[in-house]
Design a protein around this motif. Structure first.
Motif, PDB file in Angstrom:
ATOM      1  N   UNK A   9       6.902  -2.743   2.915  1.00  0.00           N
ATOM      2  CA  UNK A   9       6.921  -1.519   2.118  1.00  0.00           C
ATOM      3  C   UNK A   9       5.778  -0.598   2.512  1.00  0.00           C
ATOM      4  N   UNK A  10       4.605  -1.159   2.774  1.00  0.00           N
ATOM      5  CA  UNK A  10       3.465  -0.354   3.203  1.00  0.00           C
ATOM      6  C   UNK A  10       3.789   0.381   4.503  1.00  0.00           C
ATOM      7  N   UNK A  11       4.330  -0.359   5.450  1.00  0.00           N
ATOM      8  CA  UNK A  11       4.699   0.240   6.728  1.00  0.00           C
ATOM      9  C   UNK A  11       5.732   1.339   6.532  1.00  0.00           C
ATOM     10  N   UNK A  12       6.733   1.057   5.696  1.00  0.00           N
ATOM     11  CA  UNK A  12       7.795   2.042   5.487  1.00  0.00           C
ATOM     12  C   UNK A  12       7.250   3.281   4.801  1.00  0.00           C
ATOM     13  N   UNK A  13       6.370   3.101   3.823  1.00  0.00           N
ATOM     14  CA  UNK A  13       5.752   4.257   3.187  1.00  0.00           C
ATOM     15  C   UNK A  13       5.053   5.146   4.215  1.00  0.00           C
ATOM     16  N   UNK A  40       0.820  -1.197   0.000  1.00  0.00           N
ATOM     17  CA  UNK A  40       0.000   0.000   0.000  1.00  0.00           C
ATOM     18  C   UNK A  40       0.860   1.255   0.000  1.00  0.00           C
ATOM     19  N   UNK A  41       0.298   2.336  -0.497  1.00  0.00           N
ATOM     20  CA  UNK A  41       0.892   3.649  -0.274  1.00  0.00           C
ATOM     21  C   UNK A  41       0.699   4.026   1.187  1.00  0.00           C
ATOM     22  N   UNK A  42       1.309   5.145   1.592  1.00  0.00           N
ATOM     23  CA  UNK A  42       1.138   5.604   2.964  1.00  0.00           C
ATOM     24  C   UNK A  42      -0.332   5.853   3.284  1.00  0.00           C
ATOM     25  N   UNK A  43      -1.031   6.518   2.386  1.00  0.00           N
ATOM     26  CA  UNK A  43      -2.436   6.845   2.623  1.00  0.00           C
ATOM     27  C   UNK A  43      -3.292   5.588   2.696  1.00  0.00           C
ATOM     28  N   UNK A  44      -3.061   4.650   1.799  1.00  0.00           N
ATOM     29  CA  UNK A  44      -3.819   3.403   1.824  1.00  0.00           C
ATOM     30  C   UNK A  44      -3.551   2.614   3.096  1.00  0.00           C
ATOM     31  N   UNK A  45      -2.291   2.531   3.503  1.00  0.00           N
ATOM     32  CA  UNK A  45      -1.949   1.799   4.731  1.00  0.00           C
ATOM     33  C   UNK A  45      -2.588   2.457   5.945  1.00  0.00           C
ATOM     34  N   UNK A  46      -2.666   3.771   5.943  1.00  0.00           N
ATOM     35  CA  UNK A  46      -3.278   4.499   7.065  1.00  0.00           C
ATOM     36  C   UNK A  46      -4.734   4.089   7.243  1.00  0.00           C
ATOM     37  N   UNK A  47      -5.465   3.977   6.157  1.00  0.00           N
ATOM     38  CA  UNK A  47      -6.888   3.627   6.264  1.00  0.00           C
ATOM     39  C   UNK A  47      -7.109   2.118   6.390  1.00  0.00           C
ATOM     40  N   UNK A  48      -6.289   1.328   5.717  1.00  0.00           N
ATOM     41  CA  UNK A  48      -6.458  -0.119   5.789  1.00  0.00           C
ATOM     42  C   UNK A  48      -5.942  -0.694   7.105  1.00  0.00           C
ATOM     43  N   UNK A  49      -4.980  -0.003   7.708  1.00  0.00           N
ATOM     44  CA  UNK A  49      -4.362  -0.425   8.976  1.00  0.00           C
ATOM     45  C   UNK A  49      -3.686  -1.792   8.848  1.00  0.00           C
TER      46      UNK A  49
END
Length: 379
Positions: A119-123, A105-114
């Motif tokens: 890579x998602x975490x690092x973003x 995920x991108x940073x924004x996607x990871x924020x909402x998807x939790x």
């Protein structure tokens, strides 16, 4: 062997470690008739040359994310305390981010998807850290290869985490820091490098989902950004092979070999030529893969594990001794060698190997080896 939470971000199908930088081809093999440009155009897959995946920003921050940051990280703190609070907010009392190795995920996607992979975490971490004024960058970490249970697939792993520059020194920020080893090879990535890796991951994801158009668009985007990345050409070759275009698949694999003698491409070519009835070519590439594997200590460790499981302790010992000569810093090699000597009834040799395992291990594993040594001392 660590890495249970790491992202496999490279080639699909039968993989092997890329060793050496010189391209190798069997005598008499001609260059593929399909050019690199043609492979990237998409015509052969019925995809428009102008098509592209939606624009993406890995580290974009929106108002919800800024509010979250203000709630959990007071302004005016030093960088060390700031990153501590960001991590606490992400993993504990805020998002409680969950690990999923197969979700990029991108940073924004990871924020909402939790949830998400490394890579998602690092973003997400890099995005929030930069928003808070901290100098955070991407870092690529080469972790040991691993094999499937049948020994047929070797995944060559690259892991992504973050590196934060502090007033004095630096700090690694990792989703699973207890499994991170500073001895692993690592290098800083630019944001563009990271974006290319994101597109590669998404290409593999959509290929596995059976969406060849999305897979192609992401892989092409990765190669537009970083055209000399061998493993992405291997993935593109695999996409063409799955679509039945074996000529294009061959060209993709040969491009990967020309760039880095990518052993995943060698392995896939062996299978491709077998499928085409080119048994001599298939055997040539298959032999190269075996050579790559035999040179790699982690494959030798895999063979030792198999030998140990079938009670062939002599073979296990020989594989492990060779692996240790090639990679003397891996505590798991000494652990299994200690167990092997224990099965052979050689208690002094077993004790010596557990001592060496403890010497090369982190604190958590050292405690386990000390317990094993204490048990041996009571026998």
């Amino acid at each position: 062997m660590n890495g249970k939470r790491w992202t496999y971000a490279l080639a699909v199908a039968a993989l092997a470690l890329a060793v050496g930088a010189c391209a190798a081809q069997p005598p008499g093999v001609q260059a593929p008739a399909i050019s690199h440009a043609e492979l990237l155009r998409g015509d052969r897959l019925g995809i428009s040359r102008d098509a592209a995946p939606p624009p993406v920003s890995l580290t974009a921050v929106n108002e919800d994310m800024r509010a979250f940051l203000r709630q959990h990280v007071p302004a005016g703190l030093g960088p060390t305390r700031t990153i501590e609070l960001i991590l606490q907010a992400l993993l504990q009392d805020g998002l409680q981010l969950r690990y999923d190795n197969f979700r990029t995920f991108t940073a924004e996607e990871a924020f909402y998807q939790r949830e998400g992979n490394c890579m998602s975490f690092t973003n997400l971490f890099v995005a929030l850290a930069r928003e808070a004024g901290v100098n955070a960058r991407y870092q690529e970490v080469e972790i040991p290869p691993s094999w499937t249970a049948d020994g047929d697939t070797w995944r060559y792993n690259l892991h992504i985490n973050a590196l934060v520059k502090l007033p004095v020194g630096e700090q690694v920020v990792d989703f699973n820091l207890e499994d991170y080893d500073r001895d692993y090879k690592r290098r800083l990535l630019s944001d563009e490098d990271a974006l290319a890796r994101y597109h590669n991951n998404m290409g593999v994801h959509w290929m596995e989902q059976g969406d060849h158009e999305r897979a192609f668009l992401h892989l092409r985007s990765a190669l537009v950004l970083r055209p000399r990345t061998a493993h992405v050409w291997t993935n593109l070759g695999t996409l063409y092979r799955r679509q039945g275009d074996l000529e294009a698949a061959e060209a993709g694999y040969l491009r990967a070999i020309a760039l880095a003698d990518d052993a995943a491409a060698n392995s896939n070519l062996a299978r491709l030529y077998a499928q085409l009835g080119e048994q001599e070519l298939s055997a040539w590439y298959r032999d190269r893969v075996q050579l790559f594997r035999r040179r790699n200590p982690y494959y030798l460790f895999h063979l030792a594990e198999e030998a140990y499981a079938r009670a062939d302790y002599g073979s296990a010992r020989n594989f492990l001794l060779t692996a240790i000569r090639k990679e003397p810093g891996e505590h798991e090699f000494y652990r299994l060698l200690g167990l092997t000597y224990l099965r052979q009834g050689n208690l002094p040799a077993a004790e010596s190997q557990f001592e060496l395992a403890a010497r090369h291990a982190d604190v958590e594993h050292q405690a386990r080896y000390r317990n094993k040594l204490d048990l041996l001392a009571t026998r």
